[in-house]
Design a protein around this motif. Structure first.
Motif, PDB file in Angstrom:
ATOM      1  N   UNK A   1      -9.441  -2.585   4.103  1.00  0.00           N
ATOM      2  CA  UNK A   1      -8.200  -2.649   3.337  1.00  0.00           C
ATOM      3  C   UNK A   1      -6.931  -2.394   4.159  1.00  0.00           C
ATOM      4  N   UNK A   2      -7.010  -1.523   5.154  1.00  0.00           N
ATOM      5  CA  UNK A   2      -5.793  -1.090   5.866  1.00  0.00           C
ATOM      6  C   UNK A   2      -5.747  -1.651   7.269  1.00  0.00           C
ATOM      7  N   UNK A   3      -4.601  -2.255   7.601  1.00  0.00           N
ATOM      8  CA  UNK A   3      -3.449  -2.641   6.794  1.00  0.00           C
ATOM      9  C   UNK A   3      -3.670  -4.009   6.157  1.00  0.00           C
ATOM     10  N   UNK A   4      -2.761  -4.398   5.300  1.00  0.00           N
ATOM     11  CA  UNK A   4      -2.864  -5.699   4.641  1.00  0.00           C
ATOM     12  C   UNK A   4      -2.568  -6.810   5.643  1.00  0.00           C
TER      13      UNK A   4
ATOM     14  N   UNK B   1       3.622  -8.413  -2.710  1.00  0.00           N
ATOM     15  CA  UNK B   1       3.446  -7.840  -4.045  1.00  0.00           C
ATOM     16  C   UNK B   1       2.152  -8.331  -4.687  1.00  0.00           C
ATOM     17  N   UNK B   2       1.808  -9.583  -4.448  1.00  0.00           N
ATOM     18  CA  UNK B   2       0.607 -10.150  -5.071  1.00  0.00           C
ATOM     19  C   UNK B   2      -0.653  -9.394  -4.671  1.00  0.00           C
ATOM     20  N   UNK B   3      -0.669  -8.824  -3.473  1.00  0.00           N
ATOM     21  CA  UNK B   3      -1.852  -8.091  -3.018  1.00  0.00           C
ATOM     22  C   UNK B   3      -2.069  -6.826  -3.845  1.00  0.00           C
ATOM     23  N   UNK B   4      -0.986  -6.235  -4.318  1.00  0.00           N
ATOM     24  CA  UNK B   4      -1.084  -5.087  -5.213  1.00  0.00           C
ATOM     25  C   UNK B   4      -1.470  -5.548  -6.611  1.00  0.00           C
TER      26      UNK B   4
END
Length: 193
Positions: free
Chosen positions: A107-110, A144-147
């Motif tokens: 997951x980290x980072x995107x 934003x879409x990833x959130x």
């Protein structure tokens, strides 16, 4: 570092559940799942880079973008994701349902955020005309879409954005140095309109 991320992740998990319960709508879900797909493997930014490389006017922008994306892949995908090994939020946050398929990497980072901001930073450092706001708007929507789709914590996205900007800046710096050395130290105008 992992303990800090886990503690911070609890607050971030609550934020993702808020997005899921209070912000998700059918229309927004349709739009943002399409937008998030543009960042898959950085394909949109790679496509745009190739278009610029074939354009005489924007060839230098394409060169900086290509270098920025290459640096981004090395830093994010080859190193950071495999060093940090952060589990995706949908595997940790109870009740969080991702809107897209399960991701195969950490997951980290995107990576979506990093590649988007790497490409956009390259554009912003080499293009001065007003159209550069369009890729910036798209990059921010991808972030934003990833959130929204539930596959990243906010800190994953913010870190990806910062790393992407740094990759774009590093690429521009390297490109400028190479360009100066090839021209015998003479500086040419670096930005196109």
């Amino acid at each position: 570092m992992i303990g800090v991320m886990e503690a911070f992740g609890q607050w971030e998990g609550a934020f993702l559940l808020f997005l899921q319960d209070m912000v998700r709508t059918p229309a927004l879900t349709w739009l943002l799942t399409k937008i998030t797909a543009l960042g898959d493997a950085g394909w949109f930014w790679v496509f745009l880079t190739i278009l610029f490389l074939f354009s005489k006017k924007y060839r230098s922008t394409g060169q900086v973008m290509a270098l920025a994306l290459l640096i981004d892949v090395l830093v994010v995908n080859a190193v950071l994701k495999n060093v940090v090994c952060r589990v995706r939020p949908y595997d940790v946050v109870e009740g969080l349902a991702p809107l897209i398929e399960r991701q195969v990497d950490w997951s980290f980072p995107s990576g979506h955020a990093a590649s988007s901001l790497a490409a956009v930073t390259a554009i912003w450092l080499t293009v001065k005309s007003g159209w550069r706001y369009l890729p910036l708007a798209l990059a921010l929507m991808i972030c934003f879409s990833r959130l929204y789709v539930g596959v990243h914590y906010p800190s994953d996205v913010l870190a990806g954005m910062v790393i992407g900007v740094l990759c774009g800046m590093a690429a521009n710096y390297i490109w400028q140095r190479v360009r100066r050395s090839r021209s015998g130290g003479k500086t040419n105008e670096s930005a196109v309109s």
